[in-house]
Design an enzyme around this catalytic site. Structure first.
Site, mmCIF file in Angstrom:
data_model
loop_
_atom_site.group_PDB
_atom_site.id
_atom_site.type_symbol
_atom_site.label_atom_id
_atom_site.label_comp_id
_atom_site.label_asym_id
_atom_site.label_seq_id
_atom_site.Cartn_x
_atom_site.Cartn_y
_atom_site.Cartn_z
ATOM 1 N N ARG A 82 30.330 39.052 47.952
ATOM 2 C CA ARG A 82 30.025 37.729 48.508
ATOM 3 C C ARG A 82 29.843 36.622 47.459
ATOM 4 N NH1 ARG A 82 26.351 36.358 51.385
ATOM 5 N NH2 ARG A 82 27.586 35.306 52.968
ATOM 6 N N CYS B 239 36.415 43.824 35.371
ATOM 7 C CA CYS B 239 37.175 43.005 34.428
ATOM 8 C C CYS B 239 37.741 41.760 35.094
ATOM 9 C CB CYS B 239 38.282 43.845 33.811
ATOM 10 S SG CYS B 239 37.565 45.240 32.961
ATOM 11 N N GLU B 240 36.880 40.876 35.517
ATOM 12 C CA GLU B 240 37.249 39.589 36.111
ATOM 13 C C GLU B 240 36.146 38.616 35.740
ATOM 14 O OE1 GLU B 240 39.436 38.717 38.964
ATOM 15 O OE2 GLU B 240 40.228 40.705 39.439
#
Ligand code: LLP
Length: 441
Positions: free
Chosen positions: A337, A367-368
């Site tokens: 969310r 990994c973002e």
């Protein structure tokens, strides 16, 4: 965000502390000395024994919310159908089914779940804009209470399925009432030009289609305006539009008995003032009573949102580019969310240690760059090895979790009347590899 002042017991003073206290109360959480308890269970004990990340749900809090809404709706015949998409844990579903709730489902998968959890099929309403033929066949076969259709083409398809099985099927029409609700655009569903429902001015034509199909019993019209709604206005406007349609439909001989007001009741995530069940009832029930209609609600978030937390451990602290990072073992694959709706979730220590707040970004291991649970948040100086609870994670939490980065989905733990048990274990490495093939068979 107001100025936070540190109190002697380690909590943060009013407004910060008052606001957090309300959030804790909503979820049946209390501090006993430094320790955060849910329904009597010390969350640190759960984090240590079951590991993190982990979702923990307080069933008594869910029951309390159901009972409050049920009591407020008391003056009219009604059914509260839990929107299963918000939390589809069998344990949560079972508790609600025991209270007499119905279920609002949107897929064949949710149908299997609610039947497994003990909901009688007649208490199930099947909603959704894209039901497949296979899903409709199964719904008709098990005898769901009603199918809410969202297009004339779907009405024809339901009729064909019913005919093939030689059954009569109760249907409702989901109306797009063209009412805007002030919420995140991704979760506003009642305005013109979005994919949901049949536009109000096409409902009479759709009803004629239904009347022409002897297999279909059209007994309801319904709306769902969106999610996390904090204001009565859209419900009131939508109800007026639906009542105008009720009159038109009754005039052409549609025997309407039920009006669906959808879900959408918002909860407190930060300092919001949610709609109280009594205000909801006072604003809407007199008009429904006058029309001689029974009411159906489809709340998801309202029933379960505050009643769940996501426990996580601080893995590392990092200072980079002028920012302070708290790196948790929970990320966007566990709770999506914040990343996709910029949603605010309060984060609290499981053991209050009385440290002053500092401004940090709370991020996960995925990994973002969009993998965060909180940005620029004043939190007491968290250290590696400590546990936190992400609050209000009972709705659209686990259900939206994924295996992105090949991360196992977290366990779901139940706290109920002094007992704590794992309703769904953490996924294992084998779970992640199951059913895959590397080579042609
Ligand atoms: N009925 C229908 C037809 C719905 O589409 C929904 C939610 C509900 C009921 C339940 O709404 P609630 O009472 O929970 O607000 N993933 C988003 C929320 C998506 C809601 C979709 N529809 C989030 O995390 O905020």
């Amino acid at each position: 965000m107001g100025q936070s002042i540190l109190r002697q017991d380690g909590g943060l003073a009013i407004g910060q502390a008052g606001r957090v206290a309300e959030l804790l109360r909503d979820g049946g959480l209390v501090r006993n000395g430094p320790s955060l308890l849910m329904g009597g269970a010390r969350l640190t004990d759960i984090a240590e024994s079951i590991g993190t990340p982990a979702y923990v749900y307080n069933l008594d809090a869910v029951r309390g919310r159901y009972r409050a809404l049920d009591a407020a709706m008391g003056p009219v015949p009604h059914r509260i159908c839990f929107a299963v998409k918000a939390n589809s844990s069998l344990a949560v579903l079972h508790a609600l089914s025991e209270l007499g709730a119905g279920a609002d489902i949107v897929s064949g998968g949710e149908l299997s779940r609610v039947l497994a959890a003990g909901f009688p099929a007649e208490r199930v309403v099947f909603s959704g804009v894209g039901k497949s033929e296979a899903e409709l066949c199964e719904a008709v076969r098990v005898g769901v209470g009603r199918i809410n259709v969202e297009s004339a083409a779907e009405l024809q398809r339901v009729a064909a399925v019913a005919k093939a099985q030689d059954r009569r099927v109760a249907v409702g029409i989901r109306v797009n009432p063209d009412v805007t609700a002030e919420t995140h655009p991704y979760i506003a569903t009642g305005a013109r030009g979005i994919k949901f429902g049949i536009p109000a001015d096409e409902v009479v034509a759709a009803a004629h289609v239904a009347l022409g199909q002897p297999q279909l019993e059209l007994g309801a019209i319904a709306m769902h305006l969106g999610s996390q709604i904090l204001d009565l206005r859209p419900y009131s406007e939508g109800l007026d539009r639906l009542l105008a349609l009720v009159a038109e439909l009754r005039a052409i001989g549609v025997p309407l008995t039920t009006l669906g007001l959808g879900g959408g009741l918002g909860i407190r995530y930060d300092d919001q003032e949610p709609i109280a069940p009594a205000s909801f009832a006072a604003a809407l029930l007199p008009r429904l009573e006058a029309a001689g209609l029974s009411v159906e609600l489809e709340p998801g978030r309202y029933l379960v949102g505050s009643a769940g937390v996501l426990l996580a451990e601080v893995l590392y602290r990092k200072h980079s580019g002028g920012k302070e990072f708290v790196i948790l073992d929970a990320g966007m694959n566990d709770l999506l969310r914040p990343s996709i709706y910029q949603a605010y979730h309060e984060i609290v220590e499981l053991e209050a240690r009385g440290r002053p707040p500092e401004l940090v970004d709370v991020v996960g291991p995925v990994c973002e760059t969009g993998d965060f649970l909180a940005l620029d948040r004043p939190l007491p100086g968290l250290r590696p090895g400590e546990f936190v609870a992400v609050l209000c994670a009972g709705a659209y939490g686990f259900v939206m979790a994924s295996n992105y980065n090949s991360r196992p989905r977290p366990p779901e733990v139940i706290v109920d009347g002094g007992r704590t048990w794992v309703a769904r274990p953490r996924e294992s490495a084998e779970d992640l590899l199951r059913n895959e093939r590397m080579e042609a068979p």
